[in-house]
Design a protein around this motif. Sequence first.
Motif, mmCIF file in Angstrom:
data_model
loop_
_atom_site.group_PDB
_atom_site.id
_atom_site.type_symbol
_atom_site.label_atom_id
_atom_site.label_comp_id
_atom_site.label_asym_id
_atom_site.label_seq_id
_atom_site.Cartn_x
_atom_site.Cartn_y
_atom_site.Cartn_z
ATOM 1 N N TRP A 31 0.854 -1.191 0.000
ATOM 2 C CA TRP A 31 0.000 0.000 0.000
ATOM 3 C C TRP A 31 0.883 1.232 0.000
ATOM 4 O O TRP A 31 2.074 1.162 0.306
ATOM 5 N N VAL A 32 0.262 2.362 -0.341
ATOM 6 C CA VAL A 32 0.965 3.644 -0.290
ATOM 7 C C VAL A 32 0.277 4.498 0.772
ATOM 8 O O VAL A 32 -0.949 4.629 0.780
ATOM 9 N N ALA A 33 1.070 5.058 1.668
ATOM 10 C CA ALA A 33 0.523 5.843 2.788
ATOM 11 C C ALA A 33 -0.262 7.050 2.289
ATOM 12 O O ALA A 33 0.095 7.667 1.277
ATOM 13 N N GLN A 34 -1.346 7.376 2.992
ATOM 14 C CA GLN A 34 -2.177 8.542 2.704
ATOM 15 C C GLN A 34 -2.659 8.562 1.253
ATOM 16 O O GLN A 34 -2.769 9.622 0.629
ATOM 17 N N SER A 35 -2.940 7.377 0.727
ATOM 18 C CA SER A 35 -3.417 7.243 -0.653
ATOM 19 C C SER A 35 -4.535 6.211 -0.674
ATOM 20 O O SER A 35 -4.750 5.484 0.295
ATOM 21 N N GLN A 111 -6.279 -13.454 7.715
ATOM 22 C CA GLN A 111 -5.324 -12.354 7.764
ATOM 23 C C GLN A 111 -4.410 -12.399 6.551
ATOM 24 O O GLN A 111 -4.166 -13.453 5.975
ATOM 25 N N SER A 112 -3.955 -11.221 6.160
ATOM 26 C CA SER A 112 -3.107 -11.111 4.975
ATOM 27 C C SER A 112 -1.678 -11.528 5.295
ATOM 28 O O SER A 112 -1.315 -11.683 6.469
ATOM 29 N N GLU A 113 -0.898 -11.670 4.244
ATOM 30 C CA GLU A 113 0.548 -11.827 4.430
ATOM 31 C C GLU A 113 1.075 -10.485 4.950
ATOM 32 O O GLU A 113 0.475 -9.438 4.678
ATOM 33 N N PRO A 114 2.175 -10.488 5.674
ATOM 34 C CA PRO A 114 2.767 -9.204 6.071
ATOM 35 C C PRO A 114 3.119 -8.398 4.808
ATOM 36 O O PRO A 114 3.633 -8.943 3.834
ATOM 37 N N PHE A 115 2.798 -7.121 4.833
ATOM 38 C CA PHE A 115 3.063 -6.278 3.660
ATOM 39 C C PHE A 115 3.621 -4.937 4.113
ATOM 40 O O PHE A 115 3.644 -4.618 5.306
ATOM 41 N N GLU A 116 4.045 -4.175 3.150
ATOM 42 C CA GLU A 116 4.672 -2.879 3.435
ATOM 43 C C GLU A 116 3.716 -1.747 3.081
ATOM 44 O O GLU A 116 2.946 -1.844 2.126
ATOM 45 N N ILE A 117 3.765 -0.694 3.868
ATOM 46 C CA ILE A 117 3.119 0.562 3.484
ATOM 47 C C ILE A 117 4.249 1.511 3.127
ATOM 48 O O ILE A 117 5.102 1.829 3.966
ATOM 49 N N LYS A 118 4.278 1.910 1.856
ATOM 50 C CA LYS A 118 5.352 2.793 1.382
ATOM 51 C C LYS A 118 4.964 4.247 1.619
ATOM 52 O O LYS A 118 3.785 4.582 1.804
ATOM 53 N N ALA A 119 5.951 5.119 1.592
ATOM 54 C CA ALA A 119 5.728 6.542 1.856
ATOM 55 C C ALA A 119 4.861 7.180 0.780
ATOM 56 O O ALA A 119 4.792 6.706 -0.365
ATOM 57 N N LEU A 120 4.184 8.243 1.150
ATOM 58 C CA LEU A 120 3.348 8.994 0.222
ATOM 59 C C LEU A 120 4.152 9.385 -1.017
ATOM 60 O O LEU A 120 5.279 9.855 -0.901
ATOM 61 N N GLY A 121 3.593 9.156 -2.180
ATOM 62 C CA GLY A 121 4.276 9.487 -3.429
ATOM 63 C C GLY A 121 4.940 8.288 -4.081
ATOM 64 O O GLY A 121 5.349 8.362 -5.243
ATOM 65 N N THR A 126 2.905 -3.166 -9.706
ATOM 66 C CA THR A 126 2.318 -3.471 -11.016
ATOM 67 C C THR A 126 1.480 -4.736 -10.966
ATOM 68 O O THR A 126 0.733 -5.026 -11.889
ATOM 69 N N THR A 127 1.586 -5.495 -9.881
ATOM 70 C CA THR A 127 0.857 -6.767 -9.782
ATOM 71 C C THR A 127 -0.551 -6.601 -9.239
ATOM 72 O O THR A 127 -1.270 -7.551 -9.088
ATOM 73 N N THR A 128 -0.934 -5.373 -8.910
ATOM 74 C CA THR A 128 -2.260 -5.169 -8.325
ATOM 75 C C THR A 128 -3.021 -4.092 -9.062
ATOM 76 O O THR A 128 -2.475 -3.379 -9.875
ATOM 77 N N PHE A 129 -4.296 -3.987 -8.760
ATOM 78 C CA PHE A 129 -5.118 -2.931 -9.334
ATOM 79 C C PHE A 129 -5.352 -1.889 -8.253
ATOM 80 O O PHE A 129 -6.354 -1.842 -7.604
ATOM 81 N N SER A 130 -4.328 -1.059 -8.015
ATOM 82 C CA SER A 130 -4.437 -0.064 -6.956
ATOM 83 C C SER A 130 -5.572 0.895 -7.278
ATOM 84 O O SER A 130 -5.916 1.110 -8.432
#
Length: 200
Positions: A31-35, A111-121, A126-130
């Motif tokens: 995921w992307v933070a604040q998005s 529950q999901s696999e552990p994932f990362e939240i990346k910084a805003l911006g 490319t593997t998902t439909f954000s």
Amino acid sequence: MFHRLALASVAFLGVVSAQLTITSPSADDWWVAQSLNILAWTCNTSPYQNFTILLTNSNLSILPAPLALIAVQENFDCSATITQQQSAQPAGTGYVVQLSSTINATDVYAQSEPFEIKALGATYPTTTFSAGSSATGSSATASSATASSATTSSATASSATASSATTSSASPTTTGAALAQYVPVGLSMAAALALSLVIA
């Protein structure tokens, strides 16, 4: 006895196949933070009608307690858009989404696999439909589909009008002379001629 075992096996298989799994986010689907971000699950195999969506992290300095993103989420939606406010978490790894009972948050269904939240911006994977790219894609697809539909409808309507006009202009006006060819064979030529003149 064999019949009972067979029924028990079928029932067991039914329970095994009825499961709820989170398909996004995942280890390769951040995921992307604040998005806007997308949460997706296997709604077709889920035995639950609804659940609470929680965000957790094993690193208590990042997230000290589970955070309820959506209190009651209907299973049949199959996915949910996580808003900018709901994903306003610090960038980091080790995040996990949990789907739990709406009555008891400790009763975790999936529950999901552990994932990362990346910084805003940061860019979406490319593997998902954000939600960000999906919205643009959907909008573009919808626009082109609408334009295509309008063009097709317009072309079809024009085609139908042209075809109708051609058919109308190509159809000969029925006159007495034309009707004369349908006069029964038993009438004489003079009677047929007289009939055609009268009709004309």
